[in-house]
Design a protein around this motif. Sequence first.
Motif, PDB file in Angstrom:
ATOM      1  N   ARG A   3       0.845  -1.207   0.000  1.00  0.00           N
ATOM      2  CA  ARG A   3       0.000   0.000   0.000  1.00  0.00           C
ATOM      3  C   ARG A   3       0.875   1.251   0.000  1.00  0.00           C
ATOM      4  O   ARG A   3       0.573   2.229  -0.664  1.00  0.00           O
ATOM      5  CB  ARG A   3      -0.918   0.010   1.219  1.00  0.00           C
ATOM      6  CG  ARG A   3      -1.776  -1.218   1.355  1.00  0.00           C
ATOM      7  CD  ARG A   3      -2.828  -1.274   0.322  1.00  0.00           C
ATOM      8  NE  ARG A   3      -4.048  -0.786   0.952  1.00  0.00           N
ATOM      9  CZ  ARG A   3      -5.144  -0.499   0.313  1.00  0.00           C
ATOM     10  NH1 ARG A   3      -5.208  -0.670  -0.963  1.00  0.00           N
ATOM     11  NH2 ARG A   3      -6.187  -0.054   0.933  1.00  0.00           N
ATOM     12  N   TYR A   4       1.968   1.189   0.749  1.00  0.00           N
ATOM     13  CA  TYR A   4       2.920   2.300   0.792  1.00  0.00           C
ATOM     14  C   TYR A   4       3.510   2.531  -0.598  1.00  0.00           C
ATOM     15  O   TYR A   4       3.617   3.668  -1.057  1.00  0.00           O
ATOM     16  CB  TYR A   4       4.020   1.999   1.815  1.00  0.00           C
ATOM     17  CG  TYR A   4       5.132   3.003   1.828  1.00  0.00           C
ATOM     18  CD1 TYR A   4       4.929   4.295   2.301  1.00  0.00           C
ATOM     19  CD2 TYR A   4       6.403   2.674   1.371  1.00  0.00           C
ATOM     20  CE1 TYR A   4       5.942   5.221   2.307  1.00  0.00           C
ATOM     21  CE2 TYR A   4       7.423   3.593   1.380  1.00  0.00           C
ATOM     22  CZ  TYR A   4       7.193   4.866   1.858  1.00  0.00           C
ATOM     23  OH  TYR A   4       8.211   5.784   1.862  1.00  0.00           O
ATOM     24  N   ALA A  44      -5.169   6.912   1.077  1.00  0.00           N
ATOM     25  CA  ALA A  44      -4.723   7.168   2.449  1.00  0.00           C
ATOM     26  C   ALA A  44      -5.807   6.780   3.447  1.00  0.00           C
ATOM     27  O   ALA A  44      -5.513   6.193   4.499  1.00  0.00           O
ATOM     28  CB  ALA A  44      -4.337   8.633   2.617  1.00  0.00           C
ATOM     29  N   GLU A  46      -8.119   4.492   3.030  1.00  0.00           N
ATOM     30  CA  GLU A  46      -8.173   3.030   3.057  1.00  0.00           C
ATOM     31  C   GLU A  46      -7.053   2.466   3.926  1.00  0.00           C
ATOM     32  O   GLU A  46      -7.272   1.529   4.707  1.00  0.00           O
ATOM     33  CB  GLU A  46      -8.042   2.471   1.638  1.00  0.00           C
ATOM     34  CG  GLU A  46      -9.241   2.727   0.756  1.00  0.00           C
ATOM     35  CD  GLU A  46      -8.989   2.308  -0.687  1.00  0.00           C
ATOM     36  OE1 GLU A  46      -8.031   1.533  -0.945  1.00  0.00           O
ATOM     37  OE2 GLU A  46      -9.745   2.749  -1.564  1.00  0.00           O
ATOM     38  N   ILE A  47      -5.869   3.045   3.804  1.00  0.00           N
ATOM     39  CA  ILE A  47      -4.734   2.593   4.599  1.00  0.00           C
ATOM     40  C   ILE A  47      -4.980   2.861   6.080  1.00  0.00           C
ATOM     41  O   ILE A  47      -4.702   2.014   6.929  1.00  0.00           O
ATOM     42  CB  ILE A  47      -3.429   3.255   4.122  1.00  0.00           C
ATOM     43  CG1 ILE A  47      -3.082   2.763   2.709  1.00  0.00           C
ATOM     44  CG2 ILE A  47      -2.284   2.983   5.095  1.00  0.00           C
ATOM     45  CD1 ILE A  47      -1.972   3.535   2.035  1.00  0.00           C
ATOM     46  N   ARG A  48      -5.533   4.030   6.400  1.00  0.00           N
ATOM     47  CA  ARG A  48      -5.836   4.353   7.796  1.00  0.00           C
ATOM     48  C   ARG A  48      -6.807   3.328   8.380  1.00  0.00           C
ATOM     49  O   ARG A  48      -6.625   2.848   9.504  1.00  0.00           O
ATOM     50  CB  ARG A  48      -6.452   5.752   7.903  1.00  0.00           C
ATOM     51  CG  ARG A  48      -5.462   6.881   7.751  1.00  0.00           C
ATOM     52  CD  ARG A  48      -6.183   8.237   7.721  1.00  0.00           C
ATOM     53  NE  ARG A  48      -7.214   8.364   8.744  1.00  0.00           N
ATOM     54  CZ  ARG A  48      -7.013   8.907   9.951  1.00  0.00           C
ATOM     55  NH1 ARG A  48      -5.834   9.358  10.274  1.00  0.00           N
ATOM     56  NH2 ARG A  48      -8.000   8.994  10.810  1.00  0.00           N
ATOM     57  N   GLU A  50      -7.308   0.251   7.355  1.00  0.00           N
ATOM     58  CA  GLU A  50      -6.610  -1.028   7.448  1.00  0.00           C
ATOM     59  C   GLU A  50      -5.692  -1.068   8.669  1.00  0.00           C
ATOM     60  O   GLU A  50      -5.663  -2.059   9.404  1.00  0.00           O
ATOM     61  CB  GLU A  50      -5.800  -1.234   6.171  1.00  0.00           C
ATOM     62  CG  GLU A  50      -5.063  -2.540   6.083  1.00  0.00           C
ATOM     63  CD  GLU A  50      -4.315  -2.645   4.759  1.00  0.00           C
ATOM     64  OE1 GLU A  50      -3.080  -2.813   4.807  1.00  0.00           O
ATOM     65  OE2 GLU A  50      -4.951  -2.551   3.691  1.00  0.00           O
ATOM     66  N   VAL A  51      -4.940  -0.004   8.901  1.00  0.00           N
ATOM     67  CA  VAL A  51      -4.031   0.059  10.045  1.00  0.00           C
ATOM     68  C   VAL A  51      -4.813  -0.026  11.351  1.00  0.00           C
ATOM     69  O   VAL A  51      -4.429  -0.749  12.276  1.00  0.00           O
ATOM     70  CB  VAL A  51      -3.173   1.341   9.993  1.00  0.00           C
ATOM     71  CG1 VAL A  51      -2.436   1.578  11.309  1.00  0.00           C
ATOM     72  CG2 VAL A  51      -2.191   1.271   8.834  1.00  0.00           C
TER      73      VAL A  51
END
Length: 59
Positions: A3-4, A44, A46-48, A50-51
């Motif tokens: 993702r990064y 971003a 979506e990543i938040r 997921e985290v």
Amino acid sequence: MSRYQEVKDLVDSLEADFTKFYENGNKAAGTRVRTGMQAIKNLAQEIRTEVTAIKNEAK
């Protein structure tokens, strides 16, 4: 970490359009920059999410 890498690739892909817009005043490039920035924002978020989910699983 993939993702990064997606975020990095997306930012890198916009570099030429940023230059065209800010240095040459190309309005179409500005539209592409805005679209790309929206995609970065969505990715971003979506990543938040997921985290947060992974972090909460560890509790």
